[in-house]
Design a protein around this motif. Structure first.
Motif, PDB file in Angstrom:
ATOM      1  N   LEU A 280      14.705 -20.976  10.903  1.00 46.57           N
ATOM      2  CA  LEU A 280      15.579 -19.924   9.998  1.00 46.57           C
ATOM      3  C   LEU A 280      15.473 -20.176   8.614  1.00 46.57           C
ATOM      4  O   LEU A 280      15.352 -19.413   7.742  1.00 46.57           O
ATOM      5  N   ILE A 281      15.575 -21.846   8.362  1.00 49.73           N
ATOM      6  CA  ILE A 281      15.583 -22.191   7.018  1.00 49.73           C
ATOM      7  C   ILE A 281      14.199 -21.622   6.286  1.00 49.73           C
ATOM      8  O   ILE A 281      14.026 -21.535   5.067  1.00 49.73           O
TER       9      ILE A 281
ATOM     10  N   ALA B  83      12.025 -19.601   7.160  1.00 46.12           N
ATOM     11  CA  ALA B  83      11.819 -17.956   7.151  1.00 46.12           C
ATOM     12  C   ALA B  83      12.771 -17.625   5.917  1.00 46.12           C
ATOM     13  O   ALA B  83      12.318 -17.040   5.193  1.00 46.12           O
ATOM     14  N   THR B  84      13.923 -18.049   5.583  1.00 49.75           N
ATOM     15  CA  THR B  84      14.854 -17.590   4.564  1.00 49.75           C
ATOM     16  C   THR B  84      13.911 -18.034   3.220  1.00 49.75           C
ATOM     17  O   THR B  84      14.032 -17.316   2.180  1.00 49.75           O
ATOM     18  N   ARG B  85      13.488 -19.332   3.011  1.00 50.21           N
ATOM     19  CA  ARG B  85      12.571 -19.679   2.068  1.00 50.21           C
ATOM     20  C   ARG B  85      11.669 -18.738   1.472  1.00 50.21           C
ATOM     21  O   ARG B  85      11.610 -18.658   0.536  1.00 50.21           O
ATOM     22  N   GLN B  86      11.053 -18.447   2.796  1.00 50.51           N
ATOM     23  CA  GLN B  86       9.920 -17.530   2.287  1.00 50.51           C
ATOM     24  C   GLN B  86      10.478 -16.176   1.884  1.00 50.51           C
ATOM     25  O   GLN B  86       9.801 -15.554   1.090  1.00 50.51           O
ATOM     26  N   LEU B  87      11.410 -15.943   2.454  1.00 49.45           N
ATOM     27  CA  LEU B  87      12.051 -14.497   2.169  1.00 49.45           C
ATOM     28  C   LEU B  87      12.615 -14.440   0.493  1.00 49.45           C
ATOM     29  O   LEU B  87      12.337 -13.427  -0.099  1.00 49.45           O
ATOM     30  N   SER B  88      13.057 -15.807   0.217  1.00 48.72           N
ATOM     31  CA  SER B  88      13.620 -15.630  -1.040  1.00 48.72           C
ATOM     32  C   SER B  88      12.575 -15.957  -2.097  1.00 48.72           C
ATOM     33  O   SER B  88      12.755 -15.811  -3.439  1.00 48.72           O
TER      34      SER B  88
ATOM     35  N   THR C 218      21.576 -14.450  16.342  1.00 52.60           N
ATOM     36  CA  THR C 218      21.243 -14.777  14.997  1.00 52.60           C
ATOM     37  C   THR C 218      19.736 -14.494  14.605  1.00 52.60           C
ATOM     38  O   THR C 218      19.458 -13.702  13.634  1.00 52.60           O
ATOM     39  N   ASN C 219      18.675 -14.864  15.264  1.00 53.68           N
ATOM     40  CA  ASN C 219      17.399 -14.411  15.143  1.00 53.68           C
ATOM     41  C   ASN C 219      16.886 -13.074  14.768  1.00 53.68           C
ATOM     42  O   ASN C 219      16.302 -12.477  14.013  1.00 53.68           O
TER      43      ASN C 219
ATOM     44  N   PHE D 205      18.550 -11.658  11.745  1.00 55.85           N
ATOM     45  CA  PHE D 205      17.597 -12.041  10.617  1.00 55.85           C
ATOM     46  C   PHE D 205      16.495 -11.055  10.798  1.00 55.85           C
ATOM     47  O   PHE D 205      15.988 -10.538   9.551  1.00 55.85           O
TER      48      PHE D 205
ATOM     49  N   VAL E 224      15.269  -8.718   7.527  1.00 57.58           N
ATOM     50  CA  VAL E 224      13.823  -8.487   6.872  1.00 57.58           C
ATOM     51  C   VAL E 224      13.449  -7.377   6.979  1.00 57.58           C
ATOM     52  O   VAL E 224      12.608  -6.766   6.090  1.00 57.58           O
TER      53      VAL E 224
END
Length: 452
Positions: free
Chosen positions: A190-191, A193-198, A217-218, A221, A225
């Motif tokens: 999740l971290i 994927a979040t960094r890639q999204l940011s 949760t997934n 998310f 996305v």
């Protein structure tokens, strides 16, 4: 103390290590409790076994010596020493006796043996300098020492328990590593994927298998996305469509303006307005333009920056202080970096001029630096651009990166679309970089860029 806390930062900041050490602590405490419990429970039966063995040896030896013929006792003693490891000595008052080391087990053995052989029974570790397990006994009026090898009465139960406990602990710690990794892997994914999204990238969908909480949760998310991608796509289509449709009437207005019978000043003012409108439309298109990593390539950033600011320095009202380290390469789209620095320069032209002389002075620094927060071998390219204008209120800086937001009017006569710095930040993030804006301590606005 500070160094100690810094050394524990990896533990404090890592959920994996916290989970592992908590599991390891729990397993270790459980094994220690189990080991101590076993030792306590097996002490009495073991003491009973050892005391019975000692009493049997003493009783049999005493009986053999008592009922054997005197001329055969020497041979009997030799056979006992050779075959059974049992040696018999006469106890004398002058004997130098080293008392046996007391342990909970031997204390219990002493009590049980003395119950059967009498309170006068003595125990010793060494007699007259000879080590072993020494025990006194009496035949009629004579006192004797019975010596056994020290390991004769030792059993391997304690060492076996310790070996089993250590083996179990090692296996449990290995299991704790896999359990911690399995527990934290969904969070790690999740971290990432979040960094890639940011950074403006579209991450791969997260797995929706596993426990209920992880699945929900997934799934949430992944849905977020998809919604963001759809919103981004719709915005891109809308901005591109509007900007494209506006180009046609602007072109027509430009032609009609050229053919119209107008005064020179009026014509030039209207042409300037049309050019500004065209520039704003181009910014809309730049902001909405998608960026694909498949088109990334390595290029010489030092050469690009040097060319851009060398061309800018040709203007009579511009002063450039450049400190550019040569041959610094980054991976990305060169035309996007060209657009990035063009927007920064346009922003400086609008907002960074000297209030008295209206001269634009810029200081550009480009170098390679070590990122100590990651590792000694982690290098990044650092770019710093500073103007010498009036700066901006610190409270207004976060607003500058929002689309369609401009600095306060008091800073200059700005009339742009407010997309310049938003486009810059968008390009920086999509290339995996970082951007910081601050007021320089000696005046003016300073923009810092970091690229890997």
């Amino acid at each position: 103390m500070r160094k100690y806390l810094q050394g524990l930062a990896w533990f404090q900041n890592s959920l994996f290590w916290r989970t592992f050490f908590l599991l390891a602590l729990l397993v270790t405490a459980s094994l220690l409790t189990w080991f101590v419990s076993i030792k306590l429970l097996e002490r009495k039966p073991r003491a009973q076994q050892l005391s019975n063995q000692i009493v049997s040896i003493v009783t049999i030896t005493s009986a053999a010596l008592t009922h054997s013929a005197e001329d055969k006792r020497r041979e009997l003693l030799i056979d006992l020493a050779r075959n059974e490891g049992i040696r018999i000595y006469l106890l004398e008052d002058s004997d130098q006796v080293q008392k046996i080391t007391e342990t909970p087990l031997l204390t219990e053995v002493r009590r049980l043996v003395q119950q059967k052989l009498g309170k006068q029974t003595q125990f010793a570790n060494s007699v007259n300098g000879e080590d072993g397990f020494w025990l006194s006994f009496q035949i009629d009026e004579d006192q004797f020492w019975l010596r056994l090898e020290a390991d004769r009465l030792q059993t391997e139960v304690g060492l076996q328990f310790l070996g089993w406990a250590i083996s179990s602990l090692i296996l449990a710690l290995i299991g704790a590593v896999f359990i911690s990794r399995r527990i934290n892997q969904p969070l790690t994914n999740l971290i990432i994927a979040t960094r890639q999204l940011s950074r403006g990238r579209h991450p791969k969908p997260l797995s929706e298998n596993g426990p209920k909480e992880i699945r929900e949760t997934n799934a949430s998310f992944n849905q977020m996305v998809d919604d963001l991608a759809r919103i981004e796509s719709d915005r891109t289509v809308i901005l591109a469509g509007i900007s494209h449709d506006l180009r046609t009437p602007l072109t027509r207005l430009q032609l009609e303006l050229e053919m119209a019978n107008l005064e020179v000043d009026t014509r030039e003012a209207m042409q300037a307005d049309l050019r500004q409108m065209d520039s704003i439309i181009q910014q809309f298109l730049d902001y909405a333009k998608p960026l694909h990593e498949s088109t990334f390539s390595s290029f010489n950033l030092s050469k690009l920056i040097d060319k851009i600011f060398s061309d800018l320095a040709k203007s009579s009202d511009v002063v450039i202080e450049a400190n550019i380290e040569p041959n610094l390469y980054v991976t990305g789209i060169e035309i996007e970096f060209q657009r990035l620095f063009d927007n920064l320069i346009q922003n400086a032209i609008r907002y960074g001029r000297d209030a008295q002389t209206h001269q634009l002075k810029l200081a550009i620094l480009c170098k390679r630096q070590t990122n100590a927060a990651k590792s000694a071998n982690s290098n990044e390219i650092y770019v710093q651009l500073r103007d010498f204008g009036s700066g901006i209120d610190d409270a207004q800086i976060p607003r500058l990166l929002r689309p369609f937001t401009r600095g306060e009017i008091a800073r200059s006569q700005a009339n742009g679309s407010g997309l310049g710095l938003a486009i810059v930040e968008r390009i920086v993030k999509r290339h995996g970089g970082k951007m910081h804006i601050r007021n320089h301590v000696q005046g003016g606005l300073e923009i810092q860029l970091m690229f890997h």
